[in-house]
Design a protein around this motif. Sequence first.
Motif, mmCIF file in Angstrom:
data_model
loop_
_atom_site.group_PDB
_atom_site.id
_atom_site.type_symbol
_atom_site.label_atom_id
_atom_site.label_comp_id
_atom_site.label_asym_id
_atom_site.label_seq_id
_atom_site.Cartn_x
_atom_site.Cartn_y
_atom_site.Cartn_z
ATOM 1 N N HIS A 64 -7.861 -7.990 -14.464
ATOM 2 C CA HIS A 64 -8.704 -6.858 -14.087
ATOM 3 C C HIS A 64 -7.882 -5.580 -13.969
ATOM 4 N N LEU A 65 -6.698 -5.674 -13.352
ATOM 5 C CA LEU A 65 -5.844 -4.512 -13.200
ATOM 6 C C LEU A 65 -5.352 -3.987 -14.545
ATOM 7 N N ALA A 66 -5.117 -4.900 -15.495
ATOM 8 C CA ALA A 66 -4.643 -4.482 -16.806
ATOM 9 C C ALA A 66 -5.683 -3.620 -17.522
ATOM 10 N N GLN A 67 -6.957 -3.851 -17.198
ATOM 11 C CA GLN A 67 -8.035 -3.098 -17.831
ATOM 12 C C GLN A 67 -8.413 -1.850 -17.038
ATOM 13 N N SER A 121 -4.851 3.483 -10.577
ATOM 14 C CA SER A 121 -5.671 2.397 -11.130
ATOM 15 C C SER A 121 -5.633 1.169 -10.229
ATOM 16 N N ARG A 122 -4.511 0.958 -9.513
ATOM 17 C CA ARG A 122 -4.404 -0.207 -8.626
ATOM 18 C C ARG A 122 -5.452 -0.164 -7.524
ATOM 19 N N ILE A 123 -5.814 1.044 -7.080
ATOM 20 C CA ILE A 123 -6.862 1.184 -6.071
ATOM 21 C C ILE A 123 -8.232 1.275 -6.732
ATOM 22 N N ASN A 124 -8.331 2.086 -7.774
ATOM 23 C CA ASN A 124 -9.610 2.297 -8.444
ATOM 24 C C ASN A 124 -10.208 0.992 -8.958
ATOM 25 N N ALA A 125 -9.353 0.043 -9.320
ATOM 26 C CA ALA A 125 -9.835 -1.230 -9.848
ATOM 27 C C ALA A 125 -10.719 -1.975 -8.873
ATOM 28 N N PHE A 126 -10.518 -1.734 -7.580
ATOM 29 C CA PHE A 126 -11.235 -2.506 -6.574
ATOM 30 C C PHE A 126 -12.267 -1.676 -5.805
ATOM 31 N N LEU A 127 -12.526 -0.458 -6.253
ATOM 32 C CA LEU A 127 -13.566 0.357 -5.633
ATOM 33 C C LEU A 127 -14.912 0.033 -6.247
ATOM 34 N N ARG A 128 -15.931 0.029 -5.426
ATOM 35 C CA ARG A 128 -17.290 -0.102 -5.916
ATOM 36 C C ARG A 128 -17.743 1.252 -6.478
ATOM 37 N N PRO A 129 -18.753 1.250 -7.337
ATOM 38 C CA PRO A 129 -19.207 2.523 -7.925
ATOM 39 C C PRO A 129 -19.554 3.581 -6.876
ATOM 40 N N HIS A 210 -1.022 0.298 4.514
ATOM 41 C CA HIS A 210 0.016 -0.476 3.845
ATOM 42 C C HIS A 210 -0.582 -1.448 2.828
ATOM 43 N N GLN A 211 -1.824 -1.806 3.021
ATOM 44 C CA GLN A 211 -2.475 -2.737 2.100
ATOM 45 C C GLN A 211 -2.793 -2.066 0.770
ATOM 46 N N TRP A 212 -3.209 -0.818 0.827
ATOM 47 C CA TRP A 212 -3.753 -0.183 -0.369
ATOM 48 C C TRP A 212 -2.761 0.682 -1.122
ATOM 49 N N ALA A 213 -1.726 1.195 -0.494
ATOM 50 C CA ALA A 213 -0.810 2.094 -1.192
ATOM 51 C C ALA A 213 0.552 2.072 -0.512
ATOM 52 N N TYR A 214 1.500 2.759 -1.116
ATOM 53 C CA TYR A 214 2.862 2.830 -0.607
ATOM 54 C C TYR A 214 3.057 4.207 0.023
ATOM 55 N N PHE A 215 2.837 4.294 1.325
ATOM 56 C CA PHE A 215 2.989 5.545 2.072
ATOM 57 C C PHE A 215 4.187 5.443 3.011
ATOM 58 N N SER A 216 4.840 6.558 3.270
ATOM 59 C CA SER A 216 5.713 6.621 4.452
ATOM 60 C C SER A 216 4.792 6.999 5.615
ATOM 61 N N LEU A 217 4.743 6.137 6.614
ATOM 62 C CA LEU A 217 3.699 6.222 7.639
ATOM 63 C C LEU A 217 4.317 6.362 9.020
ATOM 64 N N GLY A 218 3.827 7.327 9.794
ATOM 65 C CA GLY A 218 4.246 7.495 11.181
ATOM 66 C C GLY A 218 3.096 7.217 12.124
ATOM 67 N N LEU A 219 3.310 6.316 13.074
ATOM 68 C CA LEU A 219 2.284 5.960 14.051
ATOM 69 C C LEU A 219 2.605 6.684 15.357
ATOM 70 N N PHE A 220 1.877 7.754 15.633
ATOM 71 C CA PHE A 220 2.131 8.587 16.813
ATOM 72 C C PHE A 220 1.398 7.981 18.003
ATOM 73 N N GLN A 221 2.061 7.008 18.629
ATOM 74 C CA GLN A 221 1.403 6.233 19.668
ATOM 75 C C GLN A 221 2.431 5.696 20.638
#
Length: 689
Positions: A64-67, A121-129, A210-221
């Motif tokens: 699916h990802l290849a397409q 495309s890695r994210i778009n492949a799994f989005l609903r219309p 972290h599941q959907w993309a590669y971000f540098s993420l800061g948790l201000f908590q």
Amino acid sequence: MRTETETEAPSRAACGAESDGSVSPAPRSQSPAPVDALSVDLGLRHGTLDNQPRPAFGADDAEHLAQATPLLLYEPPGQAGLGQVGDSGNHACTPNTAEPTSQQEQQWRERVAAAVCQVPSRINAFLRPYQREGVQAMARALFRTQRTGFVLADDMGLGKTVQVLALVAAILGKTGDPATDLQLAAAVPRGSILIICPTSVLYNWEQEAHQWAYFSLGLFQGARRAQLLPDILRGRYEVVLANLDSIKTEPALLEHNWLLVVVDECHALKNDKTERYRALARMTCRRRLGLSGTVFQNNFREFWAIFNWVLAGAWIPWPRFKREFQGPIVSAAAARRTAEQQRAAEAALLHLAQCTADVTLKRYKSLLSSQLPVKQEKVVFCKLTPFQMAGYQRFLRSDYVEALLQATHNPCRRCGASKRGSECCYQVGTKGCASVIHLMFPVISVLRQLSNHPALLLPRADDDEVVRAELSEKVFEPEDPWMQSMLRNQLTSAGDTSVCGKLAILMQLLARWEKEQLSVVIFSYTTRLLNIIQDALSLQGRTPLRIDGQVSARDRHAVVAKFQARDERILLVSTHAGGEGINLQAASKVVIVDPCWNPARDLQAQDRAYRLGTEHDVEVLRLVTAGTLEELVYARQVYKLQLARMVQTGRTTARAVFDVAMPGEGELFGLENMLAPPVDGSLLEHILE
């Protein structure tokens, strides 16, 4: 908070591509690998890239990802043709090419709008219309130079989170390639995005990001806030997660030059008089995105306030909004509306729809009716016990209630003097109230608490609510055996179902569901009522899970995981602390013990269980004490929901009663009805007859 189960995330479901670009779920052939939260910031601090593996893909996923192709959102002027996605039906936005008017706008143009913006495309492949349409709608708003705010108002459970993360990935230039994106995270070339959400879902957002993309993420908590702040202000993090309270106390974050600010559950900004609202209104970032499945909460002022923040004060002024929209629409909500009022309301609704058309998007769960199980909603009317009935009647005979009922009458009903009752013969007050009219909310609170459980009215050693303590004395006889028993052995007496109709019904239902091995979520607006329910369960040897304001954000995440794994089948949840954002699809039954004045809170609560990822039918039960004030609270919910539906659909509907906000007036919600004696049967039917 919406998790990956709201859409076919790569770790949960394989998908097959269809000719129109949509995806349909298919069963996975193997279980995904466990996902550990990435700490990209730690790797970057040492000059390396943390390339921790993401969840494994199955063979169907790889095909699916290849397409799959990227979802084009924006291309700079003069670069037409770049990033085309063939016949998938995706279209780029037409940007407003007006000259930038501020330094911040110039930064946006230089860092974001100078490049092609597309969802990997890695994210778009799994989005609903419909999710792709949502991302495109948000992008259209953000790539304008004026009125760049937007409210994504999809129903709870339709995947607002993944739509936002797809947009964020596009804005930050993500490609879906781990090495490229992690190098991009190290360089942070485009700027930072702030996501503000309830404390209960901070770690859900972290996991999703972290599941959907590669971000540098800061948790201000928590304790790390001071440590993270300098790095955040230097732009070391692409995405920063924080809760509302932590943001409002950090002026530096309010003034920081964010590329975009996202507020999850943005109905938290419904009161423009609060310190929280005013603090966030001072944010310098004008690109603002709000997420809420219940934008219309109680009234039009709150609805207006949310859009006024999202549009950075460039919204219709409140006096004009009140005159042109609130007045005509509310007038048409009455049963005896005139034809002229009907026409005025229809014109106002049409005008409102036009004003919000390009700044909001609302979709309903009916989009997925064929893919979701059935949800049934029922109201369970519980009788007062003789003990409750006696206390209810005794309190209504008190001088406090009599004074409140007569306070607004002029002339005075007792002596006939040309004065309001509260200024003449009815000046009864308490230590905590300046005047008799200020007794209204404490009196109503006593009746509601008595309807839910008598123990809620008992004084506590740490109780500083003087008014309630005084009013409680009007409910119980000083030497009442049950009250004395409660004071001696609170656990046993609180669990006594003979004194509370609601508790008796609830325990019967739980016993039945235990035999059927069904998972249950119980919501209550007050933690004291949750304490009573927990005591009653403890007497039966049950130890339910619990989420309330005393449970930390990280511990809440662990509690939800236990419930979802069905390690324990009863979860007690404070509507304040856990009624928004969390996912509880394991629940087959949802019980709302005490209806809230704000119906949106109850809607948010019940949809914790009914959302994408729910695999079984869900039954929602509201417990309402028959013949009491609680029936009118529920009727008030229905009225507010009707106004919300009119705003959302643009169509007027008739109702059976008027609503008047002034105390002492109104066909249904006036004091004389709210303080009416309990009846054997339905109080609402009795009033309407």
